[in-house]
Design an enzyme around this catalytic site. Structure first.
Site, PDB file in Angstrom:
ATOM      1  N   LYS A 162     -38.140 -29.397  98.084  1.00  0.00           N
ATOM      2  CA  LYS A 162     -37.233 -29.928  96.899  1.00  0.00           C
ATOM      3  C   LYS A 162     -36.033 -29.033  96.550  1.00  0.00           C
ATOM      4  O   LYS A 162     -34.879 -29.254  96.391  1.00  0.00           O
ATOM      5  CB  LYS A 162     -38.058 -30.141  95.930  1.00  0.00           C
ATOM      6  CG  LYS A 162     -39.294 -31.365  95.863  1.00  0.00           C
ATOM      7  CD  LYS A 162     -40.521 -30.991  94.955  1.00  0.00           C
ATOM      8  CE  LYS A 162     -41.282 -32.352  94.942  1.00  0.00           C
ATOM      9  NZ  LYS A 162     -42.512 -32.176  94.159  1.00  0.00           N
ATOM     10  N   ASP A 197     -44.047 -27.976  99.280  1.00  0.00           N
ATOM     11  CA  ASP A 197     -43.531 -29.142  98.584  1.00  0.00           C
ATOM     12  C   ASP A 197     -42.437 -28.577  98.010  1.00  0.00           C
ATOM     13  O   ASP A 197     -41.217 -29.337  97.967  1.00  0.00           O
ATOM     14  CB  ASP A 197     -44.573 -29.767  97.967  1.00  0.00           C
ATOM     15  CG  ASP A 197     -44.140 -30.827  97.051  1.00  0.00           C
ATOM     16  OD1 ASP A 197     -43.796 -31.901  97.608  1.00  0.00           O
ATOM     17  OD2 ASP A 197     -43.757 -30.591  95.763  1.00  0.00           O
ATOM     18  N   ARG A 253     -53.296 -49.809 107.124  1.00  0.00           N
ATOM     19  CA  ARG A 253     -54.661 -50.175 107.051  1.00  0.00           C
ATOM     20  C   ARG A 253     -54.670 -51.585 106.192  1.00  0.00           C
ATOM     21  O   ARG A 253     -54.660 -51.762 105.058  1.00  0.00           O
ATOM     22  CB  ARG A 253     -55.612 -49.386 105.957  1.00  0.00           C
ATOM     23  CG  ARG A 253     -56.081 -48.201 107.145  1.00  0.00           C
ATOM     24  CD  ARG A 253     -56.639 -47.114 106.210  1.00  0.00           C
ATOM     25  NE  ARG A 253     -55.695 -46.442 105.428  1.00  0.00           N
ATOM     26  CZ  ARG A 253     -55.950 -45.021 104.844  1.00  0.00           C
ATOM     27  NH1 ARG A 253     -57.256 -44.570 105.059  1.00  0.00           N
ATOM     28  NH2 ARG A 253     -54.986 -44.628 104.005  1.00  0.00           N
ATOM     29  N   GLY A 284     -47.067 -38.929  90.671  1.00  0.00           N
ATOM     30  CA  GLY A 284     -47.666 -40.073  89.954  1.00  0.00           C
ATOM     31  C   GLY A 284     -47.227 -41.252  90.250  1.00  0.00           C
ATOM     32  O   GLY A 284     -45.876 -41.447  90.596  1.00  0.00           O
ATOM     33  N   GLY A 289     -57.744 -34.533  90.234  1.00  0.00           N
ATOM     34  CA  GLY A 289     -56.943 -35.499  90.737  1.00  0.00           C
ATOM     35  C   GLY A 289     -55.591 -34.678  90.950  1.00  0.00           C
ATOM     36  O   GLY A 289     -54.583 -35.552  91.388  1.00  0.00           O
TER      37      GLY A 289
END
Lengths: 430, 430
Positions: B207, B203, B49, B306, B189
């Site tokens: 790993k 996930d 975008r 993060g 969040g």
């Protein structure tokens, strides 16, 4: 894929670490060869006492002539686990001149002469690795030098000496005094017969110098490191820490100044909050906390000494040095481009926990508070406690330059109403 | 010392991580240049975008044509922070073909197609780095691949998903149920709108596959990883763990079998003792425990996700890839020489904590104990508890193959006196 000629390794020193290195090189030979891309063999082992029996170490490799060994000319990598400055410094320089890379576990040497040794390695086009010099098996130098190469490290805060951590841990868990805990550490083999290097903080200071140099891309020697040992830590200090929800640790602290224009490095006992990850590091373990701009807070934890753990770090470096030899290149070397100067302890910004024995009469607190104010040191908390006609005052300050805190304590000592300064300890990790 | 031509970097993706990478490349340009030995510049940023405003990201570098960007021919390193399998796999392969090294944060891609990608990088003579794919800012891949290259890793035990650790930490500290804790994680969040990848363990499994392959020098894909999420963990499970002096964590566990001939990799909730260093890992932090023959027990701790922490890992790899480009070489690549096979979950040796709702009558314990004995599962402790005419039995086993434990539970379910199996959880880290 294998080259015919094996890579040749000279081992200097065959004590607790060296014999583990020799043992693993023998028992794990196939794995090392696969990881390096060529077989690696021990070409010689230099020792002082050739008659001492070393289990699993091939006797025919033993020599007392370390100089001749590093001068042979067919040595690819020299592993140095002797320790001390000379003759090791000369041996390593000679090894470079004869085309060998060097893997060392020698914190004292690196902390004193790291820059010159790196320059000699670079001039010779060979590697100088020393992961084992700081915190034993814990990968620290490679992560700082390579993993964090794109980040800005602001602080390194670590427990890098297992002996002193064992002593402080015992003092905390049993209430023992320093001498009693030292005796136990000696009996259990955690402290050497002469514990000076550990308990006076020399060992930790050498590691702090190495870490600070790498973390801040500058040069720091052991002479730049402010050093206080733990011999003056008392059972009362430990009890005070407990009351504050803290624990006492001997910390190595490397910091970038707030303005970014200088760095500091220091080793001293300090209180840290129980909630800090370093507070939970027990017995002879080591742990290093790293704060970086982007990464945030990282911690690396593990055994900081001992034959096998130190050998693990040596062998990791040996594999890297051998790979580089095979490819005719060198790994990441010294990075000292920032040339940041090292400031003195007086410029460090920290907090003090101070216990004063004072006269039990009105106005004492006001007097004491005035002294702090005169030195621009702001008080966080004060606790007063009466005992047998005397009283004690426990003051915890806000953050202030160490010089101001130190001057405050000097001025307090001169007050008539202050009978004595029972203890002073810095508070870190908040 | 500086080359005239700067190193050119193409950035694929400019979300939370990508925009941090771009920001740091700009603000820290001088440091990066000094550490690399040449200036490094952003040559283009491919996004989906283009109209979205990205603070601090030069608008003139934005393109929607990622393929054209990686095909430019003058790109030294491609940084991929898009995620997912396609079109990323094709873009990375194309980048290799055009001579660019690749730094990726893409755990799903590496866990599915790592071997093929490494082969493509090797064929092209360029680097493939992905430190950011596992545990964010925490240096893990480089320490495992390089620092521990001379050691034998036997186990990797880690908290590698911050979202699920946050949820379990909340359940533990507040007594909340799973949904309530997930809601809180979403509101803060820590969890995405669709939390499937995190809470179902996908996930963490990706790993685990990456870590197992590197730790054991073999190839492990996400399909080899046994996976259980935490959606079925109840407040009662957490309370049971507390009673046992344990805490529940979603663990990624990679182990070498006792005979050394195979490895296993799994992700599931498990109880670990409060005394284990991983037990103290709070909120969304990650930590990975590594056990090696010589090094002993190491732990690596830090923020596992993060924008800035992940960017720190990406930039460390970027510096390495750029240094290698400058020297016309590649760094340490894949090592899969052991070719150790991956065994199924049934062969994992572990312990179970089982809560049974049973009829409150004589002989039930004997019946239950017989079932365990028939499956060669030895019982460590049993706790009986009456409640309203019914009773509960909490059994903790000794170590046994998972298949035997699982068959035991199936047989227990068939007993008339067992009304239900309230919970089953593995116990690890002892």
């Amino acid at each position: 894929m294998m080259r015919t000629r094996p890579l040749r390794v000279a081992l200097l020193g065959c004590g607790v670490v060296g014999s583990e290195v020799a043992r693993i090189m023998t028992t794990q030979a196939a794995d090392l060869a696969a990881r390096i891309g060529a077989p690696v063999e021990l070409a010689g082992i230099a020792v002082r006492r050739p008659d001492r029996v070393r289990a699993g170490v091939p006797q025919e490799l033993i020599t007392t002539d370390a100089t001749a060994l590093v001068k042979r000319g067919d040595i690819d990598v020299v592993v140095e686990v002797i320790g001390g400055i000379e003759p090791v410094r000369t041996l390593i320089t000679t090894a470079f001149e004869h085309g060998a890379g060097v893997v060392s576990a020698n914190k004292a040497l690196l902390a004193a002469h790291g820059a010159a040794l790196h320059a000699a390695a670079t001039a010779a086009g060979v590697d100088l690795y020393y992961e084992a010099a700081v915190a034993g098996a814990i990968p620290l130098i490679r992560p700082l030098r390579e993993s964090l190469a794109g980040d800005k490290v602001n602080r390194v805060l670590g427990i890098v000496n297992g002996t002193t951590n064992f002593i402080l841990d015992r003092m905390t868990s049993t209430g023992a005094g320093y001498s009693e805990a030292l005796d136990e550490a000696t009996a259990l083999g955690y402290a050497e017969a002469d514990p000076t290097a550990d308990v006076e903080g020399f060992d930790a200071a050498a590691k702090a110098a190495i870490l600070a140099g790498i973390a801040f891309h500058t040069r720091v020697t052991i002479d730049d490191v402010h050093r206080e040992g733990l011999t003056e830590v008392t059972a009362a200090d430990i009890a005070s820490a407990t009351r504050m929800g803290c624990v006492v640790k001997l910390l190595a602290i490397c910091e970038r100044a707030a303005d970014g224009r200088s760095v500091t490095a220091r080793v001293h006992p300090a209180m840290i909050p129980l909630s800090h990850p370093l507070a939970g590091v027990r017995e002879a373990y080591n742990a290093v906390f790293v704060e970086a701009d982007a990464a945030g807070q990282l911690m690396f934890y593990g055994p900081g000494a001992g034959g096998a753990p130190t050998a693990s770090a040596v062998l990791g470096d040996l594999v890297a040095a051998c790979r580089n030899k095979l490819a005719d290149r060198t790994g990441v070397g010294e990075s000292a481009y920032t040339e940041l100067p090292v400031s003195s302890m007086g410029e460090v910004v920290t907090r003090y926990h101070i216990s004063l024995d004072v006269a039990d009469k009105p106005g004492v607190l006001a007097q004491v508070a005035t002294v702090f104010a005169e030195h621009q040191v702001s008080i966080d908390t004060v606790r007063q406690q009466g005992k047998d006609g005397e009283a004690s005052l426990v003051v915890v300050t806000h953050r202030a330059p160490d010089a101001a805190l130190s001057a405050t304590v000097d001025a307090l000592r001169k007050l008539d109403t202050v009978r004595g300064v029972a203890s002073i300890m810095r508070v870190e990790g908040e």
